[in-house]
Design a protein around this motif. Structure first.
Motif, PDB file in Angstrom:
ATOM      1  N   ASN A   1      19.277  87.230 174.403  1.00 40.57           N
ATOM      2  CA  ASN A   1      18.798  85.872 174.316  1.00 40.57           C
ATOM      3  C   ASN A   1      19.311  84.940 173.353  1.00 40.57           C
ATOM      4  O   ASN A   1      19.341  83.900 173.244  1.00 40.57           O
ATOM      5  CB  ASN A   1      17.417  85.967 174.312  1.00 40.57           C
ATOM      6  CG  ASN A   1      16.597  86.622 175.475  1.00 40.57           C
ATOM      7  OD1 ASN A   1      16.651  86.031 176.446  1.00 40.57           O
ATOM      8  ND2 ASN A   1      16.141  87.950 175.477  1.00 40.57           N
ATOM      9  N   ASN A   2      19.856  85.511 172.100  1.00 40.31           N
ATOM     10  CA  ASN A   2      20.213  84.897 170.933  1.00 40.31           C
ATOM     11  C   ASN A   2      19.489  83.685 170.549  1.00 40.31           C
ATOM     12  O   ASN A   2      19.887  82.590 170.478  1.00 40.31           O
ATOM     13  CB  ASN A   2      21.659  84.519 171.370  1.00 40.31           C
ATOM     14  CG  ASN A   2      22.470  84.022 169.912  1.00 40.31           C
ATOM     15  OD1 ASN A   2      22.172  84.400 168.835  1.00 40.31           O
ATOM     16  ND2 ASN A   2      23.661  83.025 170.130  1.00 40.31           N
TER      17      ASN A   2
ATOM     18  N   ARG B   1      12.418  82.380 168.377  1.00 38.09           N
ATOM     19  CA  ARG B   1      11.519  82.988 169.613  1.00 38.09           C
ATOM     20  C   ARG B   1      11.316  84.509 169.267  1.00 38.09           C
ATOM     21  O   ARG B   1      10.247  85.168 169.241  1.00 38.09           O
ATOM     22  CB  ARG B   1      12.026  82.966 170.820  1.00 38.09           C
ATOM     23  CG  ARG B   1      11.717  81.434 171.243  1.00 38.09           C
ATOM     24  CD  ARG B   1      12.065  81.234 172.889  1.00 38.09           C
ATOM     25  NE  ARG B   1      11.897  80.013 173.348  1.00 38.09           N
ATOM     26  CZ  ARG B   1      12.046  79.438 174.794  1.00 38.09           C
ATOM     27  NH1 ARG B   1      12.561  80.430 175.752  1.00 38.09           N
ATOM     28  NH2 ARG B   1      11.855  78.260 174.882  1.00 38.09           N
ATOM     29  N   LEU B   2      12.213  85.194 168.708  1.00 43.22           N
ATOM     30  CA  LEU B   2      12.191  86.530 168.279  1.00 43.22           C
ATOM     31  C   LEU B   2      11.106  86.748 167.077  1.00 43.22           C
ATOM     32  O   LEU B   2      10.565  87.646 167.141  1.00 43.22           O
ATOM     33  CB  LEU B   2      13.894  86.946 167.979  1.00 43.22           C
ATOM     34  CG  LEU B   2      13.702  88.575 167.546  1.00 43.22           C
ATOM     35  CD1 LEU B   2      12.886  89.650 168.562  1.00 43.22           C
ATOM     36  CD2 LEU B   2      15.197  89.062 167.253  1.00 43.22           C
TER      37      LEU B   2
ATOM     38  N   LEU C   1       7.877  89.195 167.224  1.00 44.51           N
ATOM     39  CA  LEU C   1       7.729  90.129 166.473  1.00 44.51           C
ATOM     40  C   LEU C   1       6.720  89.833 165.355  1.00 44.51           C
ATOM     41  O   LEU C   1       6.094  90.950 164.719  1.00 44.51           O
ATOM     42  CB  LEU C   1       8.959  90.578 165.443  1.00 44.51           C
ATOM     43  CG  LEU C   1      10.240  91.030 166.408  1.00 44.51           C
ATOM     44  CD1 LEU C   1      11.555  91.196 165.639  1.00 44.51           C
ATOM     45  CD2 LEU C   1      10.027  92.184 167.040  1.00 44.51           C
ATOM     46  N   GLY C   2       6.127  88.733 165.073  1.00 41.72           N
ATOM     47  CA  GLY C   2       5.278  88.340 164.221  1.00 41.72           C
ATOM     48  C   GLY C   2       5.709  88.439 162.758  1.00 41.72           C
ATOM     49  O   GLY C   2       4.904  88.616 161.777  1.00 41.72           O
TER      50      GLY C   2
ATOM     51  N   THR D   1      13.781  88.453 160.422  1.00 41.41           N
ATOM     52  CA  THR D   1      14.331  88.494 161.693  1.00 41.41           C
ATOM     53  C   THR D   1      16.065  88.343 161.854  1.00 41.41           C
ATOM     54  O   THR D   1      16.544  89.005 162.571  1.00 41.41           O
ATOM     55  CB  THR D   1      13.726  87.265 162.640  1.00 41.41           C
ATOM     56  OG1 THR D   1      12.529  87.082 162.369  1.00 41.41           O
ATOM     57  CG2 THR D   1      13.917  87.358 164.244  1.00 41.41           C
ATOM     58  N   MET D   2      16.349  87.685 160.478  1.00 42.89           N
ATOM     59  CA  MET D   2      18.089  87.336 160.613  1.00 42.89           C
ATOM     60  C   MET D   2      18.525  88.914 160.675  1.00 42.89           C
ATOM     61  O   MET D   2      20.021  88.844 161.010  1.00 42.89           O
ATOM     62  CB  MET D   2      18.364  86.761 159.680  1.00 42.89           C
ATOM     63  CG  MET D   2      18.066  85.275 159.479  1.00 42.89           C
ATOM     64  SD  MET D   2      18.826  84.426 161.090  1.00 42.89           S
ATOM     65  CE  MET D   2      20.579  84.391 160.570  1.00 42.89           C
ATOM     66  N   ILE D   3      17.871  89.997 160.311  1.00 35.78           N
ATOM     67  CA  ILE D   3      18.712  91.044 160.232  1.00 35.78           C
ATOM     68  C   ILE D   3      19.062  91.612 161.524  1.00 35.78           C
ATOM     69  O   ILE D   3      20.345  92.075 161.662  1.00 35.78           O
ATOM     70  CB  ILE D   3      17.677  92.472 159.700  1.00 35.78           C
ATOM     71  CG1 ILE D   3      18.593  93.759 159.492  1.00 35.78           C
ATOM     72  CG2 ILE D   3      16.516  92.543 160.751  1.00 35.78           C
ATOM     73  CD1 ILE D   3      17.539  94.837 159.069  1.00 35.78           C
TER      74      ILE D   3
END
Length: 356
Positions: A318-319, A323-324, A328-329, A336-338
């Motif tokens: 999805n890139n 939203r990711l 994941l909260g 998240t950037m990891i």
């Protein structure tokens, strides 16, 4: 975390406190409104290790429960450094774990020096050696963290292979061992639903363990969870997870025979004639994942690495980092950037495939 789970943790905390010094009980009581029960229970475990070390190293002649404040005031920086070395070299703790234990001690000592007061309005301790101690410097780039995680996650076809293994192949592998085989046959729908839910949503261990029946919306494939900071959130899960949860729910009542008031989604069978159903604990879920992972040939797989597996796959397909992050909260988008680094290799292969 629901009331039943919270009560369970509070009871365990009280058990630990019954064998810790009185001032630890006072400190834990002062933090009950601000910290989660799981954090407080971890504090208790950390304090038990610390006070047992004081006794073993003859800093006091008292038992763990009877250690007094004076013993804390006489500790030197060298003494605490020796304790931290004990954690690293004797107990095999990582620098991150040592930081957590040191932070717990810093919080306790800060309370004793700066917050607690005697009847004549004086602090419990005048000297605070923990205030002089520095946490381990741990600096990892996102790329370094990604490389560390990369070998511990599921990739591409492994998702369905692992799910199929939990649902069927583990039982076939152990057909000659009736005890293991029958146990797997009894729990396979439940265990498959758990694995499928984590792989199809990226939920944390505590979030999975805390789900109640009323939290699941099968029509919308949504689950209500309580995230870090006591924040309520509705999280989507995959179609495969939905199918596996529905399969589990079809046999939940007939096979596990739960009490009418049992609201936990994932439960364990009663033990003994008069045993009652109980919510699967976080440790129980960890152990079942460890069991299947070892048999599958990927012993490094954990609940957390299944969460990483979901996040990596989501980003690849999805890139969409914002939203990711929400799924994941994560409180910070930097966390998240990891996953952008984790998928670099897949991106490279995809670009190369364009030349075929």
């Amino acid at each position: 975390m629901d009331k039943q789970m919270k009560l369970h943790y509070m009871n365990r905390i009280d058990e630990k406190l019954s064998d810790l010094p009185w001032f630890v009980t006072e400190f834990i009581d002062s933090r009950k409104r601000k910290l989660s029960p799981t954090t407080l229970l971890n504090y208790c475990h950390d304090y038990i290790i610390f006070f047992d070390w004081l006794v073993a190293e003859h800093f006091t002649t008292a038992s763990r429960k009877d250690i007094g404040l004076a013993s804390l005031e006489t500790l030197t920086i060298r003494d605490v450094e020796n304790f931290l070395s004990f954690l690293e070299y004797k107990l095999g703790n990582t620098k991150l774990t040592i930081n957590r234990k040191l932070s717990a001690l810093k919080s306790l000592f800060d309370y004793l020096q700066n917050k607690a007061e005697t009847s004549d309005l004086k602090p419990y301790i005048q000297r605070n050696v923990m205030a002089k101690m520095e946490l381990n410097a741990i600096k990892e780039s996102q790329e370094t963290m990604a490389n560390r995680i990369e070998g511990k996650i599921l990739r591409e076809d492994d998702f369905e292979s692992f799910r199929q293994f939990v649902a069927y192949d583990f039982g076939e592998m152990n057909k000659e061992n009736k005890r293991i085989y029958n146990f797997h046959q009894f729990n396979r729908e439940r265990d498959t639903a758990i694995i499928s839910l984590i792989l199809g949503s990226g939920l944390r261990l505590s979030e999975v363990a805390g789900i109640n029946l009323e939290d699941i919306d099968l029509n919308k494939a949504l689950v209500r969870v309580i995230r870090k900071g006591n924040k309520e959130q509705y999280v989507y899960f995959s179609k495969q997870a939905l199918l596996d949860i529905e399969s589990y729910l079809q046999i939940r009542e007939s096979r596990y025979v739960p009490d009418k008031l049992e609201s936990s989604l994932f439960i364990a069978a009663p033990i003994g004639r008069k045993g009652k159903n109980r919510r699967l604990t976080q440790r129980s879920i960890e152990k079942l994942v460890e069991k299947y992972a070892a048999a599958f040939g990927k012993p490094t797989l954990t609940v957390h690495s299944l969460r990483h597996s979901f996040a990596t796959r989501y980003h690849l397909e999805n890139n969409d980092v914002p939203r990711l992050r929400n799924q994941l909260g994560h409180s910070s988008i930097q966390t998240t950037m990891i996953y952008t680094h984790l998928t670099d290799e897949e991106m490279r292969k995809a670009v190369n495939n364009m030349d075929r």
